[in-house]
Write a protein that holds these residues in place. Structure first.
Motif, PDB file in Angstrom:
ATOM      1  N   GLY A 140       5.688  -6.208   6.480  1.00 56.73           N
ATOM      2  CA  GLY A 140       6.506  -6.665   5.431  1.00 56.73           C
ATOM      3  C   GLY A 140       5.989  -7.361   4.334  1.00 56.73           C
ATOM      4  N   THR A 141       4.725  -7.990   4.371  1.00 56.73           N
ATOM      5  CA  THR A 141       3.883  -8.767   3.395  1.00 56.73           C
ATOM      6  C   THR A 141       3.309  -7.383   2.557  1.00 56.73           C
ATOM      7  OG1 THR A 141       3.537 -10.584   4.656  1.00 56.73           O
ATOM      8  CG2 THR A 141       1.961 -10.153   2.821  1.00 56.73           C
ATOM      9  N   LEU A 142       2.800  -6.404   3.011  1.00 61.55           N
ATOM     10  CA  LEU A 142       2.280  -5.409   2.331  1.00 61.55           C
ATOM     11  C   LEU A 142       3.427  -4.572   1.452  1.00 61.55           C
ATOM     12  CD1 LEU A 142      -0.064  -3.208   1.397  1.00 61.55           C
ATOM     13  CD2 LEU A 142       0.308  -2.352   3.570  1.00 61.55           C
ATOM     14  N   ASP A 143       4.570  -4.517   2.106  1.00 63.58           N
ATOM     15  CA  ASP A 143       5.389  -3.802   1.436  1.00 63.58           C
ATOM     16  C   ASP A 143       6.180  -4.619   0.382  1.00 63.58           C
ATOM     17  OD1 ASP A 143       5.488  -2.165   3.418  1.00 63.58           O
ATOM     18  OD2 ASP A 143       7.477  -2.524   4.409  1.00 63.58           O
ATOM     19  N   MET A 144       6.048  -5.919   0.319  1.00 60.86           N
ATOM     20  CA  MET A 144       6.529  -6.749  -0.563  1.00 60.86           C
ATOM     21  C   MET A 144       5.246  -6.749  -1.951  1.00 60.86           C
ATOM     22  SD  MET A 144       7.200 -10.995  -0.587  1.00 60.86           S
ATOM     23  CE  MET A 144       5.344 -11.232  -0.597  1.00 60.86           C
ATOM     24  N   LEU A 145       4.118  -6.533  -1.539  1.00 61.81           N
ATOM     25  CA  LEU A 145       3.062  -6.740  -2.382  1.00 61.81           C
ATOM     26  C   LEU A 145       3.264  -5.179  -3.231  1.00 61.81           C
ATOM     27  CD1 LEU A 145       0.111  -8.120  -0.490  1.00 61.81           C
ATOM     28  CD2 LEU A 145       1.397  -9.306  -2.432  1.00 61.81           C
ATOM     29  N   ILE A 146       3.419  -4.204  -2.622  1.00 60.29           N
ATOM     30  CA  ILE A 146       3.514  -2.821  -2.845  1.00 60.29           C
ATOM     31  C   ILE A 146       4.759  -2.830  -4.189  1.00 60.29           C
ATOM     32  CG2 ILE A 146       4.087  -0.520  -2.711  1.00 60.29           C
ATOM     33  CD1 ILE A 146       2.419  -0.850  -0.070  1.00 60.29           C
ATOM     34  N   MET A 147       5.874  -3.290  -3.535  1.00 57.12           N
ATOM     35  CA  MET A 147       7.133  -3.156  -4.483  1.00 57.12           C
ATOM     36  C   MET A 147       6.962  -4.319  -5.597  1.00 57.12           C
ATOM     37  SD  MET A 147      10.394  -3.174  -1.795  1.00 57.12           S
ATOM     38  CE  MET A 147       9.842  -4.671  -0.411  1.00 57.12           C
ATOM     39  N   GLN A 148       6.471  -5.402  -5.425  1.00 60.26           N
ATOM     40  CA  GLN A 148       6.057  -6.147  -6.632  1.00 60.26           C
ATOM     41  C   GLN A 148       5.068  -5.499  -7.612  1.00 60.26           C
ATOM     42  OE1 GLN A 148       7.212  -9.271  -7.369  1.00 60.26           O
ATOM     43  NE2 GLN A 148       5.986  -8.975  -9.149  1.00 60.26           N
ATOM     44  N   THR A 149       4.196  -4.872  -7.017  1.00 59.22           N
ATOM     45  CA  THR A 149       3.301  -4.032  -8.056  1.00 59.22           C
ATOM     46  C   THR A 149       3.930  -2.917  -8.800  1.00 59.22           C
ATOM     47  OG1 THR A 149       1.449  -4.566  -6.734  1.00 59.22           O
ATOM     48  CG2 THR A 149       1.287  -2.492  -8.151  1.00 59.22           C
ATOM     49  N   LEU A 150       5.093  -2.114  -8.008  1.00 62.39           N
ATOM     50  CA  LEU A 150       5.769  -1.223  -8.729  1.00 62.39           C
ATOM     51  C   LEU A 150       6.962  -1.608  -9.642  1.00 62.39           C
ATOM     52  CD1 LEU A 150       5.698   1.414  -5.788  1.00 62.39           C
ATOM     53  CD2 LEU A 150       4.351   1.480  -7.636  1.00 62.39           C
ATOM     54  N   ARG A 151       7.152  -2.869  -9.451  1.00 59.65           N
ATOM     55  CA  ARG A 151       8.221  -3.654 -10.323  1.00 59.65           C
ATOM     56  C   ARG A 151       7.903  -3.120 -11.784  1.00 59.65           C
ATOM     57  NH1 ARG A 151       9.630  -9.853  -9.347  1.00 59.65           N
ATOM     58  NH2 ARG A 151      11.476  -8.827  -8.151  1.00 59.65           N
ATOM     59  N   TRP A 152       6.627  -3.447 -12.209  1.00 55.88           N
ATOM     60  CA  TRP A 152       6.170  -3.237 -13.390  1.00 55.88           C
ATOM     61  C   TRP A 152       6.069  -1.735 -14.189  1.00 55.88           C
ATOM     62  CZ3 TRP A 152       7.282  -7.613 -14.734  1.00 55.88           C
ATOM     63  CH2 TRP A 152       7.046  -8.609 -13.980  1.00 55.88           C
ATOM     64  N   GLY A 153       6.297  -0.825 -12.803  1.00 60.51           N
ATOM     65  CA  GLY A 153       6.345   0.498 -13.425  1.00 60.51           C
ATOM     66  C   GLY A 153       5.687   1.603 -12.497  1.00 60.51           C
ATOM     67  N   PRO A 154       5.601   2.748 -12.645  1.00 54.81           N
ATOM     68  CA  PRO A 154       5.144   3.879 -11.506  1.00 54.81           C
ATOM     69  C   PRO A 154       3.797   3.586 -11.570  1.00 54.81           C
ATOM     70  CG  PRO A 154       6.612   4.877 -13.318  1.00 54.81           C
ATOM     71  CD  PRO A 154       6.686   3.552 -13.629  1.00 54.81           C
ATOM     72  N   GLU A 155       3.198   3.925 -10.505  1.00 51.77           N
ATOM     73  CA  GLU A 155       1.649   3.949 -10.187  1.00 51.77           C
ATOM     74  C   GLU A 155       1.382   4.602  -9.227  1.00 51.77           C
ATOM     75  OE1 GLU A 155      -1.416   3.675 -11.301  1.00 51.77           O
ATOM     76  OE2 GLU A 155      -0.673   1.857 -12.381  1.00 51.77           O
ATOM     77  N   HIS A 156       0.104   5.264  -9.359  1.00 48.05           N
ATOM     78  CA  HIS A 156      -0.526   5.920  -8.139  1.00 48.05           C
ATOM     79  C   HIS A 156      -0.939   5.446  -6.996  1.00 48.05           C
ATOM     80  CE1 HIS A 156      -4.712   5.581  -9.575  1.00 48.05           C
ATOM     81  NE2 HIS A 156      -3.965   6.100 -10.645  1.00 48.05           N
ATOM     82  N   GLY A 157      -1.236   5.897  -5.803  1.00 45.34           N
ATOM     83  CA  GLY A 157      -1.666   4.882  -4.668  1.00 45.34           C
ATOM     84  C   GLY A 157      -2.998   4.029  -4.853  1.00 45.34           C
ATOM     85  N   HIS A 158      -4.034   4.799  -5.300  1.00 43.76           N
ATOM     86  CA  HIS A 158      -5.114   4.016  -5.672  1.00 43.76           C
ATOM     87  C   HIS A 158      -4.829   3.266  -6.529  1.00 43.76           C
ATOM     88  CE1 HIS A 158      -9.247   3.461  -5.901  1.00 43.76           C
ATOM     89  NE2 HIS A 158      -9.226   3.827  -7.201  1.00 43.76           N
ATOM     90  N   GLY A 159      -3.957   3.306  -7.637  1.00 40.16           N
ATOM     91  CA  GLY A 159      -3.689   2.241  -8.613  1.00 40.16           C
ATOM     92  C   GLY A 159      -2.918   1.040  -8.049  1.00 40.16           C
ATOM     93  N   ILE A 160      -2.041   1.379  -7.158  1.00 38.67           N
ATOM     94  CA  ILE A 160      -1.295   0.241  -6.393  1.00 38.67           C
ATOM     95  C   ILE A 160      -2.286  -0.730  -5.697  1.00 38.67           C
ATOM     96  CG2 ILE A 160       0.160  -0.302  -4.687  1.00 38.67           C
ATOM     97  CD1 ILE A 160       1.750   2.192  -5.130  1.00 38.67           C
ATOM     98  N   GLY A 161      -3.367   0.084  -4.828  1.00 33.55           N
ATOM     99  CA  GLY A 161      -4.328  -0.742  -4.345  1.00 33.55           C
ATOM    100  C   GLY A 161      -4.995  -1.731  -5.259  1.00 33.55           C
TER     101      GLY A 161
END
Length: 122
Positions: free
Chosen positions: A23-44
């Protein structure tokens, strides 16, 4: 101490801990994508940079989470060409993902407040 706790956990406790971490990882991913689309490596990379280099998400955790979240309808993905001219899958937060992010952030805030009260009682 943490290792001792993990060793003595029963299966239910392990599932609950995994759910909290997931759930924490999901939240971090969603928070990152809140600012716009990104590829997987960019999310990390974004999570690592925004955490002051304290959080490093391994590909073995990140990509399964992205695929699961896509199946759940929290994010969508499409193939595009990245800045370095490579084909990459770009992820975007869905409306359902935005709603879930609000829920997860509320849960996280509640947990942080509870832990703070235990650490430093009034």
């Amino acid at each position: 101490m943490v290792l001792d706790t993990l060793v003595t956990m029963n299966n239910e406790s392990k599932r609950q801990k995994a759910a909290l971490l997931q759930g924490t990882l999901d939240m971090l991913i969603m928070q990152t994508l809140r600012w716009g689309p990104e590829h997987g490596h960019g999310i990390g990379q974004a999570i690592q940079a925004r955490s002051g280099e304290l959080l490093h998400i391994e590909a073995g955790s990140l990509y399964p989470a992205l695929h699961r979240m896509e199946r759940q309808g929290l994010i969508t993905a499409e193939w595009k060409i990245s800045d370095n001219k490579q084909r990459a899958k770009y992820y975007r937060l869905t409306a359902a993902g935005r709603k879930e992010l609000v829920v997860e952030e509320s849960k996280w805030d509640l947990l942080v407040r509870a832990i703070s009260r235990v650490r430093k009682p009034i």
